[in-house]
Design an enzyme around this catalytic site. Structure first.
Site, PDB file in Angstrom:
ATOM      1  N   MET A  13      22.541  16.761   5.830  1.00 27.31           N
ATOM      2  CA  MET A  13      22.781  15.553   5.013  1.00 27.31           C
ATOM      3  C   MET A  13      22.368  15.841   3.570  1.00 27.31           C
ATOM      4  O   MET A  13      21.280  16.371   3.333  1.00 27.31           O
ATOM      5  CB  MET A  13      21.970  14.367   5.543  1.00 27.31           C
ATOM      6  N   CYS A  44      23.479  13.407   0.872  1.00 23.67           N
ATOM      7  CA  CYS A  44      23.643  12.219   0.029  1.00 23.67           C
ATOM      8  C   CYS A  44      23.632  10.961   0.907  1.00 23.67           C
ATOM      9  O   CYS A  44      23.613  11.058   2.133  1.00 23.67           O
ATOM     10  CB  CYS A  44      24.975  12.279  -0.733  1.00 23.67           C
ATOM     11  N   CYS A  58      26.227  10.673   3.604  1.00 18.43           N
ATOM     12  CA  CYS A  58      25.964  11.470   4.816  1.00 18.43           C
ATOM     13  C   CYS A  58      25.174  10.623   5.809  1.00 18.43           C
ATOM     14  O   CYS A  58      25.475  10.616   7.014  1.00 18.43           O
ATOM     15  CB  CYS A  58      25.149  12.710   4.487  1.00 18.43           C
ATOM     16  N   TYR A  69      27.657  17.307  11.067  1.00 23.22           N
ATOM     17  CA  TYR A  69      26.222  17.534  10.865  1.00 23.22           C
ATOM     18  C   TYR A  69      25.604  18.113  12.130  1.00 23.22           C
ATOM     19  O   TYR A  69      26.199  18.069  13.210  1.00 23.22           O
ATOM     20  CB  TYR A  69      25.519  16.211  10.505  1.00 23.22           C
ATOM     21  N   CYS A  91      -9.166 -10.517   3.527  1.00 20.88           N
ATOM     22  CA  CYS A  91      -8.650 -10.233   2.184  1.00 20.88           C
ATOM     23  C   CYS A  91      -8.850 -11.404   1.230  1.00 20.88           C
ATOM     24  O   CYS A  91      -9.467 -11.271   0.181  1.00 20.88           O
ATOM     25  CB  CYS A  91      -7.178  -9.848   2.260  1.00 20.88           C
ATOM     26  N   CYS A 104     -10.367  -8.476  -0.766  1.00 20.25           N
ATOM     27  CA  CYS A 104      -9.602  -8.113  -1.969  1.00 20.25           C
ATOM     28  C   CYS A 104      -9.701  -9.159  -3.083  1.00 20.25           C
ATOM     29  O   CYS A 104      -9.993  -8.826  -4.231  1.00 20.25           O
ATOM     30  CB  CYS A 104      -8.114  -7.936  -1.654  1.00 20.25           C
ATOM     31  N   CYS A 106       7.243  14.489 -28.081  1.00 18.79           N
ATOM     32  CA  CYS A 106       7.121  13.160 -27.504  1.00 18.79           C
ATOM     33  C   CYS A 106       8.283  12.871 -26.567  1.00 18.79           C
ATOM     34  O   CYS A 106       9.434  13.026 -26.947  1.00 18.79           O
ATOM     35  CB  CYS A 106       7.121  12.113 -28.599  1.00 18.79           C
ATOM     36  N   CYS A 107       8.020  12.424 -25.379  1.00 20.96           N
ATOM     37  CA  CYS A 107       8.965  12.034 -24.338  1.00 20.96           C
ATOM     38  C   CYS A 107      10.111  13.039 -24.108  1.00 20.96           C
ATOM     39  O   CYS A 107      11.115  12.709 -23.492  1.00 20.96           O
ATOM     40  CB  CYS A 107       9.504  10.615 -24.532  1.00 20.96           C
TER      41      CYS A 107
HETATM   42  C1  LIG Z   1     -14.972  -6.185  -0.148  1.00 23.99           C
HETATM   43  C2  LIG Z   1     -13.623  -5.783   0.308  1.00 23.99           C
HETATM   44  C3  LIG Z   1     -12.629  -5.525  -0.610  1.00 23.99           C
HETATM   45  C4  LIG Z   1     -11.356  -5.159  -0.183  1.00 23.99           C
HETATM   46  N1  LIG Z   1     -10.404  -4.921  -1.133  1.00 23.99           N
HETATM   47  C5  LIG Z   1      -9.162  -4.562  -0.752  1.00 23.99           C
HETATM   48  C6  LIG Z   1      -8.147  -4.358  -1.717  1.00 23.99           C
HETATM   49  O1  LIG Z   1      -8.369  -4.483  -2.914  1.00 23.99           O
HETATM   50  N2  LIG Z   1      -6.914  -4.016  -1.296  1.00 23.99           N
HETATM   51  C7  LIG Z   1      -6.644  -3.853   0.032  1.00 23.99           C
HETATM   52  O2  LIG Z   1      -5.515  -3.532   0.373  1.00 23.99           O
HETATM   53  N3  LIG Z   1      -7.579  -4.065   0.985  1.00 23.99           N
HETATM   54  C8  LIG Z   1      -8.833  -4.414   0.623  1.00 23.99           C
HETATM   55  N4  LIG Z   1      -9.783  -4.646   1.568  1.00 23.99           N
HETATM   56  C9  LIG Z   1      -9.424  -4.455   2.997  1.00 23.99           C
HETATM   57  C10 LIG Z   1      -8.613  -5.654   3.522  1.00 23.99           C
HETATM   58  O3  LIG Z   1      -9.260  -6.844   3.177  1.00 23.99           O
HETATM   59  C11 LIG Z   1      -8.454  -5.540   5.027  1.00 23.99           C
HETATM   60  O4  LIG Z   1      -7.916  -4.274   5.334  1.00 23.99           O
HETATM   61  C12 LIG Z   1      -7.512  -6.601   5.595  1.00 23.99           C
HETATM   62  O5  LIG Z   1      -7.871  -7.868   5.138  1.00 23.99           O
HETATM   63  C13 LIG Z   1      -7.534  -6.556   7.124  1.00 23.99           C
HETATM   64  O6  LIG Z   1      -6.684  -7.521   7.655  1.00 23.99           O
HETATM   65  P1  LIG Z   1      -6.654  -7.831   9.221  1.00 23.99           P
HETATM   66  O7  LIG Z   1      -5.605  -8.839   9.412  1.00 23.99           O
HETATM   67  O8  LIG Z   1      -6.622  -6.583   9.977  1.00 23.99           O
HETATM   68  O9  LIG Z   1      -8.083  -8.470   9.530  1.00 23.99           O
HETATM   69  P2  LIG Z   1      -8.771  -9.775   8.952  1.00 23.99           P
HETATM   70  O10 LIG Z   1      -8.168 -10.213   7.681  1.00 23.99           O
HETATM   71  O11 LIG Z   1     -10.227  -9.493   8.972  1.00 23.99           O
HETATM   72  O12 LIG Z   1      -8.415 -10.899  10.023  1.00 23.99           O
HETATM   73  C14 LIG Z   1      -8.977 -10.926  11.283  1.00 23.99           C
HETATM   74  C15 LIG Z   1      -9.195 -12.367  11.689  1.00 23.99           C
HETATM   75  O13 LIG Z   1      -9.437 -12.412  13.087  1.00 23.99           O
HETATM   76  C16 LIG Z   1     -10.376 -13.426  13.362  1.00 23.99           C
HETATM   77  N5  LIG Z   1     -10.966 -13.173  14.672  1.00 23.99           N
HETATM   78  C17 LIG Z   1     -11.817 -12.184  15.033  1.00 23.99           C
HETATM   79  N6  LIG Z   1     -12.084 -12.264  16.357  1.00 23.99           N
HETATM   80  C18 LIG Z   1     -11.374 -13.317  16.836  1.00 23.99           C
HETATM   81  C19 LIG Z   1     -11.212 -13.891  18.131  1.00 23.99           C
HETATM   82  N7  LIG Z   1     -11.822 -13.390  19.199  1.00 23.99           N
HETATM   83  N8  LIG Z   1     -10.417 -14.973  18.262  1.00 23.99           N
HETATM   84  C20 LIG Z   1      -9.769 -15.494  17.192  1.00 23.99           C
HETATM   85  N9  LIG Z   1      -9.888 -14.988  15.954  1.00 23.99           N
HETATM   86  C21 LIG Z   1     -10.668 -13.907  15.771  1.00 23.99           C
HETATM   87  C22 LIG Z   1     -11.361 -13.291  12.194  1.00 23.99           C
HETATM   88  O14 LIG Z   1     -12.096 -14.471  12.015  1.00 23.99           O
HETATM   89  C23 LIG Z   1     -10.421 -12.983  11.026  1.00 23.99           C
HETATM   90  O15 LIG Z   1     -10.042 -14.143  10.323  1.00 23.99           O
HETATM   91  C24 LIG Z   1     -11.072  -5.038   1.194  1.00 23.99           C
HETATM   92  C25 LIG Z   1     -12.064  -5.317   2.143  1.00 23.99           C
HETATM   93  C26 LIG Z   1     -13.317  -5.671   1.712  1.00 23.99           C
HETATM   94  C27 LIG Z   1     -14.371  -5.980   2.745  1.00 23.99           C
END
Ligand SMILES: Cc1cc2nc3c(=O)[nH]c(=O)nc-3n(C[C@H](O)[C@H](O)[C@H](O)COP(=O)(O)OP(=O)(O)OC[C@H]3O[C@@H](n4cnc5c(N)ncnc54)[C@H](O)[C@@H]3O)c2cc1C
Length: 567
Positions: free
Chosen positions: A14, A16, A19, A68, A134, A139, A564-565
């Site tokens: 392939m 393109c 393809c 292919y 998050c 985040c 430049c560029c």
């Molecule tokens: C300080 C910090 C900064 C971050 N910054 C970034 C960033 O800038 N960019 C980025 O991409 N990622 C970042 N992350 C990572 C990101 O937040 C996580 O990877 C993402 O939120 C995970 O999502 P999830 O759905 O897997 O889990 P979560 O968002 O943790 O959701 C899981 C949910 O399940 C619930 N739960 C647990 N057990 C049970 C149960 N038995 N029954 C019912 N509910 C339950 C919990 O209460 C929770 O609400 C950061 C994390 C931290 C801690």
């Protein structure tokens, strides 16, 4: 029930987009093929979903007739296709769901939305705050604080929401209040309002637990959904350190040892802080507090900070942070923590030397571990890995064919967009048997320090380990006109390429807003764009992302001699 199989082909020849179309058509022509996909001609592969009695040779022959070559890479049964007609569960009563999602974070939301969009009836159960990590404690709050402190640092006084005349402590209180406001706004607009737009999703409050093969118990009531998706996320974790528990870990309030969650809630700025752990979360918070005015000591067990990033980038970042006033100690093994007269005393070993640090606050940022306790996984026949993560196959299915898992609970690639990608993919696979494969080959990783670390694909070391003939190009940001104009030339761009194919294998950037630059490299890695193509593509002048093109040119030219560029 139709028995289906998933077939992965290597395709040769392939060159393109047309393809890719021809190959796709050739595959779809064969009787018994349900779906066929060529994810771009550069990928050199095709995925086919077909009935189990279709001979692979018939597909190979059809591709050959189209001009292919094809060879079978893998052929696997798709564990039972979910053949209920969407909506049919309604007829079985309000309590029957095609998919039950446990956890309403990013993975859970993406899964629930995908299920609803495919026409199925979905329940999503949450034990804590809707939105998960998050938006509530990850985040969003961290990046709001980081940005505010960046501006405070850059200006010497903050321009953040017009509160620039406020002195340190008062300013901090304003920033925290502003952060809480944004978190509440985004929880409403990005989660609660979104949920309201999907009537096929039933939102439930409560703690869920698996009961046997396909049961879920919530507050004493047992449901038997068609499929189950575990998306329960992860929580802060600390290694076993003598005295840490007695000193107040894990914290439930800001008076005790801090985790990333409680650090983001601190109402008052501490005068001094020890941050244990120099991976993304530890680094981001250490710099944020240091910029707010706290004296920060950052301790890392491994020989360097940002230990999983390119070594040159780790070293350069460390130099910038030290220049800003952070104290950084690497190769430090903590042996003991005590709390004496309201201060944390932390003792450990570096080399053969015992060292003690003390500070008003201690923040432990040594990683996160999946939330799997009390989920009834054993009873459901689901295995866990060494770090408590749910083990899944490449379609995100657990050992139990009724149960899938996605996001942080699988212990891999803990980023919110990865959680969302995994949630959607797992839901589709669970509900339709599509057998889509989880692709982690190009995941972008960002550490929101200033300058930021942004990377994707393989490091030089990983590429060599995988047997590539590696070529590397390193470009200091001082060669990028945008950096010169901004009077901020901190950082570098490093590209790792496969000499044999001229393809980009990895990109590693340290630069202000490097997170805005990396996506171009992500596309190049994902779609197999060649370095020659990168070099021949126009990049806007003056932008930092131009650094990628210059780094691509630096494989074969002295960049100091470029006009430049001009190429
Ligand atoms: C300080 C910090 C900064 C971050 N910054 C970034 C960033 O800038 N960019 C980025 O991409 N990622 C970042 N992350 C990572 C990101 O937040 C996580 O990877 C993402 O939120 C995970 O999502 P999830 O759905 O897997 O889990 P979560 O968002 O943790 O959701 C899981 C949910 O399940 C619930 N739960 C647990 N057990 C049970 C149960 N038995 N029954 C019912 N509910 C339950 C919990 O209460 C929770 O609400 C950061 C994390 C931290 C801690």
């Amino acid at each position: 029930m139709t028995k289906l199989e998933q077939l992965e082909f290597d395709i040769r020849g392939m060159t393109c987009d047309s393809c890719a179309l021809h190959v796709e058509r050739a595959l779809k022509k064969v009787s018994g093929v349900r779906e066929a996909e060529v994810p771009g001609w550069e990928s050199g592969r095709a995925s086919v979903l077909l009935e189990e009695d279709v001979d692979s040779q018939a597909l190979i022959e059809s591709v050959r007739r189209a001009g292919y070559g094809a060879s079978v890479k893998t052929r696997k049964p798709v564990v039972e296709r979910w053949v209920e007609k969407p909506g049919s569960s309604d007829e079985r009563g309000d309590d029957h769901f095609d998919l039950m999602v446990i956890g309403a974070g990013s993975a859970g939301f993406a899964a629930a939305i995908k299920g609803a969009e495919l026409g199925y009836r979905v329940a999503m159960v949450e034990a804590g705050t809707i939105g998960g990590t998050c938006v509530n404690v990850g985040c969003v709050p961290s990046k709001t604080l980081i940005r505010a402190m960046e501006q405070y640092h850059q200006a010497g006084q903050s321009r953040f929401r017009g509160v620039h005349t406020l002195p340190g402590a008062l300013y901090w209180a304003h920033v925290m209040a502003d952060k809480d406001e944004l978190v509440a706004e985004m929880r409403q607009s990005k989660y609660l309002d979104v949920l309201a737009a999907y009537p096929a999703i039933t939102s439930m409050e409560g703690r869920a637990r698996l009961t046997g093969e396909n049961g879920v118990e919530i507050d004493g009531k047992v449901y038997t959904p068609g499929k189950i998706l575990i998306a329960t996320g992860a929580q802060p974790w600390a290694p076993p350190i003598s005295g840490l528990k007695e000193a107040g870990y894990p914290s439930t309030s800001s008076g005790q040892v801090l985790t990333s969650t409680t650090a983001l809630e601190l109402k008052e700025l501490p005068r001094s802080m020890i941050v244990l752990g120099a991976n993304a979360v530890g680094l981001e918070l250490a710099q944020t507090f240091a910029r707010a005015g706290t004296r920060v000591t950052l301790l890392e067990l491994l020989p360097r900070i940002a230990p999983f990033e390119d070594e040159e980038i780790s070293q350069a970042l460390q130099d910038y942070l030290v220049e800003e006033g952070l104290k950084i100690v690497t190769g430090f093994q903590t042996t003991r923590v005590e709390k004496l007269n309201g201060r944390y005393i932390l003792t450990g070993i570096q080399g053969d030397q015992e060292i003690t640090f003390d500070a008003e606050q201690l923040l432990v940022a040594t990683g996160r571990r999946p939330n799997t306790a009390g989920l009834g996984l054993d009873e459901a026949g689901i295995r866990l890995g060494k770090r408590g993560e749910i083990l899944v196959d490449e379609t995100l299915r657990t050992d139990n064919p009724h149960v899938y898992a996605a996001g942080d609970v699988t212990g891999q690639d803990m980023f919110v967009y990865v959680a969302a990608y995994g949630g959607g993919l797992a839901a589709e696979n669970a509900l339709t048997g599509a057998g889509r494969i989880y692709d982690a080959s190009y995941i972008p990783r960002i550490t929101f320090t200033d300058p930021q670390v942004a990377s994707a694909g393989l490091t030089e070391e990983q590429a060599r380990e995988q047997g590539y003939v590696v070529e590397v190009s390193t470009l200091p940001m001082s060669f990028v006109p945008r950096a010169l104009a901004a009077r901020d030339t901190r950082g570098l761009v490093k590209l790792v390429a496969d000499a044999a194919s001229d393809r980009l294998l990895g990109a590693h950037i340290l630069a202000p807003e490097a997170g805005e630059m990396i996506q171009t490299a992500v596309l190049a890695i994902r779609f197999g764009i060649m370095l020659t193509q990168l070099r021949e593509t126009m990049f806007p002048y003056l932008t930092n992302v131009e650094g990628l093109k210059l780094a691509a040119l630096a494989f074969e030219k002295d960049v100091a001699l470029l006009s430049c560029c001009a190429g």
